[in-house]
Design an enzyme around this catalytic site. Structure first.
Site, PDB file in Angstrom:
ATOM      1  N   HIS A   1       8.946 -26.772  -7.499  1.00 42.21           N
ATOM      2  CA  HIS A   1       7.518 -27.051  -7.305  1.00 42.21           C
ATOM      3  C   HIS A   1       7.347 -27.107  -5.781  1.00 42.21           C
ATOM      4  O   HIS A   1       7.706 -28.101  -5.154  1.00 42.21           O
ATOM      5  CB  HIS A   1       7.182 -28.387  -7.985  1.00 42.21           C
ATOM      6  CG  HIS A   1       5.837 -28.943  -7.656  1.00 42.21           C
ATOM      7  ND1 HIS A   1       4.847 -29.123  -8.597  1.00 42.21           N
ATOM      8  CD2 HIS A   1       5.313 -29.391  -6.488  1.00 42.21           C
ATOM      9  CE1 HIS A   1       3.782 -29.657  -8.019  1.00 42.21           C
ATOM     10  NE2 HIS A   1       4.035 -29.823  -6.740  1.00 42.21           N
TER      11      HIS A   1
ATOM     12  N   ARG B   1       5.098 -33.944 -22.778  1.00 39.52           N
ATOM     13  CA  ARG B   1       4.754 -35.382 -22.651  1.00 39.52           C
ATOM     14  C   ARG B   1       5.570 -36.335 -23.523  1.00 39.52           C
ATOM     15  O   ARG B   1       5.353 -37.548 -23.451  1.00 39.52           O
ATOM     16  CB  ARG B   1       3.263 -35.624 -22.912  1.00 39.52           C
ATOM     17  CG  ARG B   1       2.324 -34.835 -22.021  1.00 39.52           C
ATOM     18  CD  ARG B   1       2.459 -35.209 -20.571  1.00 39.52           C
ATOM     19  NE  ARG B   1       1.450 -34.558 -19.752  1.00 39.52           N
ATOM     20  CZ  ARG B   1       1.677 -34.065 -18.542  1.00 39.52           C
ATOM     21  NH1 ARG B   1       2.903 -34.150 -17.996  1.00 39.52           N
ATOM     22  NH2 ARG B   1       0.720 -33.498 -17.855  1.00 39.52           N
TER      23      ARG B   1
ATOM     24  N   ASP C   1       1.952 -23.807 -17.194  1.00 39.59           N
ATOM     25  CA  ASP C   1       1.839 -25.162 -16.636  1.00 39.59           C
ATOM     26  C   ASP C   1       0.908 -25.998 -17.512  1.00 39.59           C
ATOM     27  O   ASP C   1       0.099 -26.788 -17.017  1.00 39.59           O
ATOM     28  CB  ASP C   1       1.380 -25.138 -15.175  1.00 39.59           C
ATOM     29  CG  ASP C   1       1.594 -26.482 -14.473  1.00 39.59           C
ATOM     30  OD1 ASP C   1       2.144 -27.421 -15.102  1.00 39.59           O
ATOM     31  OD2 ASP C   1       1.213 -26.613 -13.306  1.00 39.59           O
TER      32      ASP C   1
ATOM     33  N   ASN D   1      -2.522 -29.215  -9.672  1.00 36.76           N
ATOM     34  CA  ASN D   1      -1.572 -29.153  -8.562  1.00 36.76           C
ATOM     35  C   ASN D   1      -0.555 -28.037  -8.808  1.00 36.76           C
ATOM     36  O   ASN D   1       0.162 -28.102  -9.797  1.00 36.76           O
ATOM     37  CB  ASN D   1      -0.840 -30.497  -8.431  1.00 36.76           C
ATOM     38  CG  ASN D   1      -0.032 -30.568  -7.154  1.00 36.76           C
ATOM     39  OD1 ASN D   1      -0.200 -29.748  -6.250  1.00 36.76           O
ATOM     40  ND2 ASN D   1       0.874 -31.524  -7.070  1.00 36.76           N
TER      41      ASN D   1
HETATM   42 ZN   LIG Z   1       4.280 -28.280 -10.603  1.00 30.25          ZN
END
Ligand SMILES: [Zn+2]
Length: 425
Positions: A177, A60, A303, A276
């Site tokens: 992804h 982040r 993740d 997700n």
């Molecule tokens: Zn992802």
């Protein structure tokens, strides 16, 4: 530099031995070692693993330092037994230039708790329109080798092909992804019985499987390395099995949460379970576990996706997808796989280090090897208290669950980052 003598520790499940750590390396291994100046750690009952390596971490910073910083995420990683993490590119600004990847890399060095290896964006601004400066990022001080638009799919097949071609020159990897965006518009959770019952728009398994199928064919055509992020469906496993049988250079990861939790969690409407790709069915979970044991799925990647309270504690539809993972991954792996230490070392350290090309990581503790290792107490059980996590965020799906295993110590190049289960700095 302090020396450490770890007494009677089991290296990856083998018979107990002593390890002397000195000058950044494992200086000696054997029974009955002595070292008068060394700090002694009682390793009785503990397992020494090569330091864990996470191929998929969101730190982040820059941009959302309220949710996580390179330093706080690094501390969470060390407490989770990690010595290296790969930082995803969806920061603000996006890590799509040499300048931003070098900034993240430098912040990682300054924190000094794990090796932070930046991942570069595939496309400018993750917008999917034009290729980012892959070569400049590869040549930068951060020496980027993995590129990903994670959070977004590189949906354009022509761009995906060009990216695969581009990184081939320096043995880079495109980490995809896999989500066909046209099939997941407005999606809130896995498309299935539960989504129908709850009346929520579904994210169908085929949206993932279709992209993986396309991309393994592209990777085969180009002869490049492809990595699939967070595989979540039984059908994806079958596509990967087929591709690997054909010799395609594809690797794949699964997250701890996709190995443990199912879409029935959405019935709580607690957005902590929104992620997700979404949590899938029990059938998918079983297929993912089998694929991980078998090696069709190569690694566990967290993740780790910290989010500020206002982005998670709101209505399901408005909540951001993602969960914390670094401080609980080893416990989930132990819960799911049992004490198969060699398999855990393979899936959480050796193979991810090899995919990322991280020298000195993913190597079992032995004389002469860089002392990047972690000590696990497999008999300990701990109850996860969100407030006690080192992450700046609190969005763990395991709150108040009691999980097996505890990280007792972690060493980065011979220096402890965690001792007695606590961060050293
Ligand atoms: Zn992802």
């Amino acid at each position: 530099m302090t020396a450490y003598l770890i007494k009677s520790v089991s290296v990856v499940g083998a018979a107990p031995t002593d390890l002397l750590i000195h000058d950044g390396v494992v200086a000696e291994a054997g029974v009955g070692l002595t070292a008068p100046d060394a700090t002694v750690i009682d390793g009785t009952g503990l397992i020494a693993l090569p330091g864990l390596v996470d191929l998929h971490t969101h730190l982040r910073e820059p941009g959302r330092e309220d949710a996580e910083t390179v330093e706080s995420g690094s501390r969470a990683a060390a407490l989770g037994g990690y010595t290296a993490v790969c930082a995803m590119a969806n920061t603000s600004p996006v890590a799509d230039t040499a300048g931003v990847v070098e900034q993240v890399w430098r912040l990682g060095r300054e924190a000094g708790l794990v090796d932070v290896q930046p991942i570069g964006a595939v496309t400018v601004g993750l917008a999917g329109g034009q290729l980012a400066e892959l070569g400049a990022m590869a040549d930068s001080a951060a020496r980027v080798r993995i590129f990903s638009d994670d959070g977004h799919c590189v949906a354009d097949p022509k761009l995906m092909r060009r990216a695969l071609e581009y990184v081939k020159a320096f043995d880079g990897v495109i980490a995809q992804h896999a989500e066909e965006p046209r099939l997941t518009e407005g999606a809130q959770m896995h498309e299935g019985e539960v989504s129908t019952r709850l009346g929520l728009t579904g994210w169908p398994a085929v949206a993932e499987e279709a992209i993986i199928a396309r991309d393994v064919l592209l990777a085969e055509h180009v002869g490049s390395r492809l990595h699939i992020c967070h595989v979540s469906t039984a059908g994806s496993v079958e596509v990967l099995r087929h591709a690997k049988a054909r010799g395609v250079k594809v690797t794949a990861e699964v997250t701890p949460h996709h190995l443990l939790l199912t879409d029935s969690k959405a019935e709580t409407y607690d957005p902590v379970y929104k992620v997700n790709p979404p949590l899938r069915t029990a059938t998918d979970v079983a297929a993912l576990r089998a694929a991980l044991a078998e090696g069709v799925i190569d690694i566990i990647a967290t993740d780790h996706a910290p989010h500020a309270v206002e982005d998670k504690e709101c209505e399901w539809a408005y909540a951001r997808p993602g969960m914390l993972g670094l401080e609980t991954a080893l416990s989930i792996a132990l819960d799911v796989l049992g004490p198969q230490w060699d398999l855990i070392a393979e899936r959480m350290s050796r193979t991810p280090a090899r995919i990322a090309g991280l020298d000195g990581h993913g190597v079992d503790p032995a004389p002469g090897v860089p002392a990047n290792l972690t000590l696990v107490d497999p008999a300990a059980r701990r109850t996860i208290e969100p407030a006690e996590l080192a992450s700046r965020s609190r969005n763990t799906p395991y709150a108040r669950m009691t999980l097996p295993g505890r990280i007792v110590a972690t060493f980065l190049r011979g220096e402890p980052t965690v001792l007695d289960g606590k961060a050293v700095k």
